[in-house]
Design an enzyme around this catalytic site. Structure first.
Site: not given
Length: 209
Positions: A85, A149, A168
């Site tokens: 991410e 998250c 992730h």
């Protein structure tokens, strides 16, 4: 002269919803078994899926360890790859946590920026890891999901001035097992440290010019 050891903090999440066994914490435990080499002090933590705990715990981890890098790992039921991410988002948190709570403001940090990018070049990390020939696919994302998250990532990026990363992972067996995820995490974090050191070296050189 011996180089000082680097502190690296890696977190996974506890159970929530259908994820009675959270693949992120299993992967982090596998990473802990493998380690990150003699030059790194690895500290791992399981984080409950609770907004208020995250708001308290993440700053405490930064203060306690003064880490070179903090990497948060979460599970995504939609993921089929290991996903890096790029950024965390401040607003849009409407989903209830394990305590049936969500922030009244629906944001991480009042008056904070809309999003914060990691200072780590995730594209470079992804390319480097891909060349290693692991049996795991690694991809990039700019949307960590507006749940715990994303909330954790933004909180950590804000606290650590961008020196955080979020990874992730898919649920266990869809398609990767715990060993594959642990080895992928180790490779990813080693490359993140390399990219971080290279970037800091470039900054240092520029200052000396």
């Amino acid at each position: 002269m011996e180089q000082p050891r680097k502190a690296v903090v890696v977190t996974g999440f506890g159970p929530f919803g259908e994820h009675t066994v959270n693949a992120s914490w299993i992967a982090v435990q596998e990473l802990e078994k493998l380690g990150l080499g003699d030059s790194v002090d690895l500290h791992v933590y399981e984080i409950p899926v609770e907004y208020q705990t995250v708001q308290r715990l993440i700053p405490a981890l930064w203060e306690k360890h003064s880490p070179q890098l903090v990497v948060h790992v979460g599970v995504s039921g939609m993921a089929t790859t290991v996903t890096l991410e790029k950024c965390g988002h401040n607003k849009g948190y409407k989903g209830l946590d394990n305590c049936r709570f969500c922030p009244g403001s629906q944001c991480c940090v009042e008056d904070g920026p809309e999003s914060i990018d990691s200072i780590i070049d995730m594209d470079a990390v992804c390319k480097r890891v891909t060349t290693l020939g692991l049996d795991v696919s690694v991809t990039i994302s700019q949307d960590a999901g507006r749940y715990l998250c994303d909330f954790t990532y933004y909180t950590s990026l804000y606290q650590g001035r961008g020196r955080s990363a979020f990874v992730h992972v898919p649920p266990l067996g869809k398609p990767y097992n715990a060993d594959q995820l642990g080895r992928a995490l180790r490779a990813i974090i080693e490359e993140m440290l390399g990219v971080l050191e290279q970037a800091e070296g470039d900054i240092s050189c520029c200052r000396q010019l």
